[in-house]
Design a protein around this motif. Structure first.
Motif, PDB file in Angstrom:
ATOM      1  N   VAL A 117       0.443  -1.046   0.196  1.00 61.08           N
ATOM      2  CA  VAL A 117       0.035   0.199   0.062  1.00 61.08           C
ATOM      3  C   VAL A 117       0.920   1.237   0.292  1.00 61.08           C
ATOM      4  O   VAL A 117       0.540   1.892  -0.668  1.00 61.08           O
ATOM      5  N   GLY A 118       1.686   0.748   0.347  1.00 61.34           N
ATOM      6  CA  GLY A 118       2.839   2.148   0.720  1.00 61.34           C
ATOM      7  C   GLY A 118       2.180   3.785   1.700  1.00 61.34           C
ATOM      8  O   GLY A 118       2.942   4.384   1.698  1.00 61.34           O
ATOM      9  N   ARG A 119       1.291   3.373   2.358  1.00 66.79           N
ATOM     10  CA  ARG A 119       0.790   4.956   2.861  1.00 66.79           C
ATOM     11  C   ARG A 119       2.127   4.802   4.638  1.00 66.79           C
ATOM     12  O   ARG A 119       2.714   3.957   5.040  1.00 66.79           O
ATOM     13  N   THR A 120       2.338   6.235   4.464  1.00 69.31           N
ATOM     14  CA  THR A 120       3.074   6.583   5.534  1.00 69.31           C
ATOM     15  C   THR A 120       2.410   7.713   6.555  1.00 69.31           C
ATOM     16  O   THR A 120       1.344   8.444   6.132  1.00 69.31           O
ATOM     17  N   ILE A 121       3.493   7.409   7.440  1.00 68.89           N
ATOM     18  CA  ILE A 121       2.717   7.983   8.718  1.00 68.89           C
ATOM     19  C   ILE A 121       4.148   9.270   9.422  1.00 68.89           C
ATOM     20  O   ILE A 121       5.238   8.753   9.405  1.00 68.89           O
ATOM     21  N   HIS A 122       4.460   9.967   9.768  1.00 68.64           N
ATOM     22  CA  HIS A 122       5.630  10.813  10.170  1.00 68.64           C
ATOM     23  C   HIS A 122       7.073  10.773   9.561  1.00 68.64           C
ATOM     24  O   HIS A 122       7.588  10.639  10.020  1.00 68.64           O
ATOM     25  N   GLY A 123       6.459  11.611   8.400  1.00 69.32           N
ATOM     26  CA  GLY A 123       7.853  11.706   7.435  1.00 69.32           C
ATOM     27  C   GLY A 123       8.800  10.577   6.669  1.00 69.32           C
ATOM     28  O   GLY A 123       9.659  10.537   6.616  1.00 69.32           O
ATOM     29  N   GLY A 124       7.612   8.733   6.496  1.00 67.50           N
ATOM     30  CA  GLY A 124       8.407   7.744   5.514  1.00 67.50           C
ATOM     31  C   GLY A 124       7.424   6.676   6.426  1.00 67.50           C
ATOM     32  O   GLY A 124       7.779   5.434   6.358  1.00 67.50           O
ATOM     33  N   HIS A 125       7.600   5.862   7.648  1.00 64.18           N
ATOM     34  CA  HIS A 125       6.765   5.006   7.968  1.00 64.18           C
ATOM     35  C   HIS A 125       5.835   4.309   8.143  1.00 64.18           C
ATOM     36  O   HIS A 125       4.952   4.838   7.968  1.00 64.18           O
ATOM     37  N   LEU A 126       5.776   3.352   7.011  1.00 66.85           N
ATOM     38  CA  LEU A 126       4.680   2.633   6.658  1.00 66.85           C
ATOM     39  C   LEU A 126       3.730   2.658   7.407  1.00 66.85           C
ATOM     40  O   LEU A 126       3.711   2.151   8.805  1.00 66.85           O
ATOM     41  N   SER A 127       2.316   2.699   7.239  1.00 62.81           N
ATOM     42  CA  SER A 127       1.415   2.547   8.451  1.00 62.81           C
ATOM     43  C   SER A 127       0.162   1.832   8.009  1.00 62.81           C
ATOM     44  O   SER A 127      -0.335   1.677   9.096  1.00 62.81           O
ATOM     45  N   TYR A 128      -0.020   1.410   7.245  1.00 61.62           N
ATOM     46  CA  TYR A 128      -1.326   0.539   6.577  1.00 61.62           C
ATOM     47  C   TYR A 128      -1.464  -0.701   6.370  1.00 61.62           C
ATOM     48  O   TYR A 128      -0.165  -0.673   5.209  1.00 61.62           O
ATOM     49  N   PRO A 129      -1.911  -1.506   7.184  1.00 58.26           N
ATOM     50  CA  PRO A 129      -2.443  -1.189   8.041  1.00 58.26           C
ATOM     51  C   PRO A 129      -1.579  -2.022   9.145  1.00 58.26           C
ATOM     52  O   PRO A 129      -0.319  -2.005   9.078  1.00 58.26           O
ATOM     53  N   SER A 130      -2.177  -1.462  10.654  1.00 52.53           N
ATOM     54  CA  SER A 130      -1.943  -1.503  11.718  1.00 52.53           C
ATOM     55  C   SER A 130      -1.265  -2.588  12.254  1.00 52.53           C
ATOM     56  O   SER A 130      -2.319  -3.227  12.456  1.00 52.53           O
ATOM     57  N   GLY A 131       0.090  -3.168  12.437  1.00 52.20           N
ATOM     58  CA  GLY A 131      -0.074  -4.714  12.933  1.00 52.20           C
ATOM     59  C   GLY A 131      -0.127  -4.800  14.001  1.00 52.20           C
ATOM     60  O   GLY A 131      -0.346  -5.657  15.169  1.00 52.20           O
ATOM     61  N   HIS A 132       0.417  -3.829  15.400  1.00 55.50           N
ATOM     62  CA  HIS A 132      -0.155  -4.009  16.967  1.00 55.50           C
ATOM     63  C   HIS A 132      -1.246  -3.950  16.685  1.00 55.50           C
ATOM     64  O   HIS A 132      -2.451  -5.211  17.523  1.00 55.50           O
ATOM     65  N   THR A 133      -2.624  -3.252  16.219  1.00 56.23           N
ATOM     66  CA  THR A 133      -3.944  -3.762  16.094  1.00 56.23           C
ATOM     67  C   THR A 133      -4.215  -4.816  15.427  1.00 56.23           C
ATOM     68  O   THR A 133      -5.363  -5.683  15.800  1.00 56.23           O
ATOM     69  N   ALA A 134      -3.821  -5.699  14.541  1.00 55.82           N
ATOM     70  CA  ALA A 134      -4.264  -6.596  14.021  1.00 55.82           C
ATOM     71  C   ALA A 134      -3.926  -7.663  14.721  1.00 55.82           C
ATOM     72  O   ALA A 134      -3.997  -8.584  15.046  1.00 55.82           O
ATOM     73  N   PHE A 135      -2.379  -7.504  15.449  1.00 54.12           N
ATOM     74  CA  PHE A 135      -2.003  -8.691  16.641  1.00 54.12           C
ATOM     75  C   PHE A 135      -2.944  -8.681  17.624  1.00 54.12           C
ATOM     76  O   PHE A 135      -3.047  -9.151  18.205  1.00 54.12           O
ATOM     77  N   ALA A 136      -3.455  -7.997  18.341  1.00 55.62           N
ATOM     78  CA  ALA A 136      -3.785  -8.052  19.604  1.00 55.62           C
ATOM     79  C   ALA A 136      -5.425  -8.431  18.876  1.00 55.62           C
ATOM     80  O   ALA A 136      -6.476  -9.130  19.766  1.00 55.62           O
ATOM     81  N   THR A 137      -5.925  -7.647  18.059  1.00 55.50           N
ATOM     82  CA  THR A 137      -7.455  -8.415  17.528  1.00 55.50           C
ATOM     83  C   THR A 137      -6.927 -10.129  16.892  1.00 55.50           C
ATOM     84  O   THR A 137      -8.120 -10.988  17.389  1.00 55.50           O
ATOM     85  N   ALA A 138      -5.815 -10.784  16.354  1.00 54.89           N
ATOM     86  CA  ALA A 138      -5.789 -11.803  15.822  1.00 54.89           C
ATOM     87  C   ALA A 138      -6.030 -12.399  17.459  1.00 54.89           C
ATOM     88  O   ALA A 138      -6.271 -14.005  18.067  1.00 54.89           O
ATOM     89  N   LEU A 139      -5.132 -12.755  17.964  1.00 62.26           N
ATOM     90  CA  LEU A 139      -5.218 -13.052  20.040  1.00 62.26           C
ATOM     91  C   LEU A 139      -6.302 -13.347  19.581  1.00 62.26           C
ATOM     92  O   LEU A 139      -6.877 -14.426  20.891  1.00 62.26           O
ATOM     93  N   ALA A 140      -6.856 -11.950  20.266  1.00 64.63           N
ATOM     94  CA  ALA A 140      -8.184 -12.245  20.998  1.00 64.63           C
ATOM     95  C   ALA A 140      -9.042 -12.362  20.353  1.00 64.63           C
ATOM     96  O   ALA A 140      -9.619 -13.983  21.033  1.00 64.63           O
ATOM     97  N   LEU A 141      -9.731 -13.014  18.721  1.00 67.65           N
ATOM     98  CA  LEU A 141     -10.222 -14.149  18.083  1.00 67.65           C
ATOM     99  C   LEU A 141     -10.022 -15.585  18.619  1.00 67.65           C
ATOM    100  O   LEU A 141     -10.960 -16.318  18.408  1.00 67.65           O
ATOM    101  N   ALA A 142      -8.211 -15.753  18.101  1.00 67.49           N
ATOM    102  CA  ALA A 142      -7.826 -16.820  18.750  1.00 67.49           C
ATOM    103  C   ALA A 142      -8.894 -17.423  20.032  1.00 67.49           C
ATOM    104  O   ALA A 142      -8.720 -18.905  19.844  1.00 67.49           O
ATOM    105  N   VAL A 143      -8.166 -17.505  20.881  1.00 64.18           N
ATOM    106  CA  VAL A 143      -8.070 -17.327  22.229  1.00 64.18           C
ATOM    107  C   VAL A 143      -9.911 -17.576  23.141  1.00 64.18           C
ATOM    108  O   VAL A 143     -10.192 -18.703  23.546  1.00 64.18           O
ATOM    109  N   ALA A 144     -10.563 -16.873  21.843  1.00 60.92           N
ATOM    110  CA  ALA A 144     -12.065 -16.565  22.116  1.00 60.92           C
ATOM    111  C   ALA A 144     -12.865 -17.805  21.244  1.00 60.92           C
ATOM    112  O   ALA A 144     -13.548 -18.562  21.438  1.00 60.92           O
ATOM    113  N   MET A 145     -12.005 -18.148  20.487  1.00 70.11           N
ATOM    114  CA  MET A 145     -12.685 -19.607  19.431  1.00 70.11           C
ATOM    115  C   MET A 145     -12.317 -20.563  20.233  1.00 70.11           C
ATOM    116  O   MET A 145     -13.485 -21.697  20.121  1.00 70.11           O
TER     117      MET A 145
END
Length: 228
Positions: A117-145
């Motif tokens: 995607v190449g979206r950036t924030i703060h002058g060049g840091h790749l931002s889309y999509p959020s890995g932190h959010t994906a991690f928290a969501t994935a772990l919660a989904l797995a445990v809940a399943m």
């Protein structure tokens, strides 16, 4: 002698609901990725949401930092090890594999998408999509399943609608908490967070199906060898 097959990680009661959710989430990830490809600033929706989050007050920054720390390598590893240990103590090795694979593939997918995607924030840091959010969501989904599958033996949370809602609610709470932290700390745009959440929703059910599929193939091959 071959024992009973291990419990599946994606029970039939969850397949339709989570499958449809995964398909919609994957579509939204693609749409947002195309919309914000190669951009380096917030969109209109991002600006409005950030204005609300920024008004929460400086004291909440400590809470955001604590939540963010759980998605950093050390914190994430600790949470995954704890979940895997729980699975092994319950003698569910397939569930342990699912937790590692589900979280790992979700985070790996966000890393790949960031470069595509190449979206950036703060002058060049790749931002889309959020890995932190994906991690928290994935772990919660797995445990809940896994919790839904385990409780289903006693008739608790095993219904198609109830089980699906329980899993999605867990993913929503975890994703919202981590997403808020990322926006509050200025690490991601709100749409990056949405993309990370949807990435996990798309990847985790597919990973569960794949783990079950591979385990079934391995079990059939094991039987074939013993029969021969």
């Amino acid at each position: 002698m071959i024992g009973r097959p291990a419990p599946v990680v994606l029970p039939p009661s969850l397949r339709v609901g989570l499958g449809l959710t995964a398909a919609f989430a994957a579509l939204l990830v693609a749409v947002l990725g195309i919309r914000y490809a190669d951009e380096g600033g917030p969109g209109t929706v991002d600006a409005r949401i950030r204005a609300v989050v920024d008004g929460a007050g400086p004291s909440w920054r400590y809470v955001a930092l604590a939540v963010d720390a759980s998605g950093e390598p050390a914190g994430a590893a600790t949470l995954v090890v704890a979940a895997v240990t729980g699975c092994l103590l319950l003698r569910r090795p397939r569930a342990a594999v699912f937790v590692v694979a589900g979280v790992g593939i979700a985070v790996g997918t966000t890393t790949l998408l960031k470069h595509l995607v190449g979206r950036t924030i703060h002058g060049g840091h790749l931002s889309y999509p959020s890995g932190h959010t994906a991690f928290a969501t994935a772990l919660a989904l797995a445990v809940a399943m896994l919790a839904t599958r385990h409780r289903g033996r006693d008739g608790l949370g095993s219904g198609t609608t109830a089980g699906t809602l329980l899993v999605l609610a867990a993913g929503l709470v975890a994703g919202a908490a981590m997403g808020w932290a990322q926006v509050a700390l200025g690490a991601h745009y709100p749409t990056d967070v949405l993309g990370g959440w949807c990435t996990a929703l798309a990847v985790v059910p597919a990973t569960a199906w794949l783990v079950d599929r591979m385990a079934d193939v391995g079990r059939r091959e094991h039987r074939r060898r013993h029969a021969g």
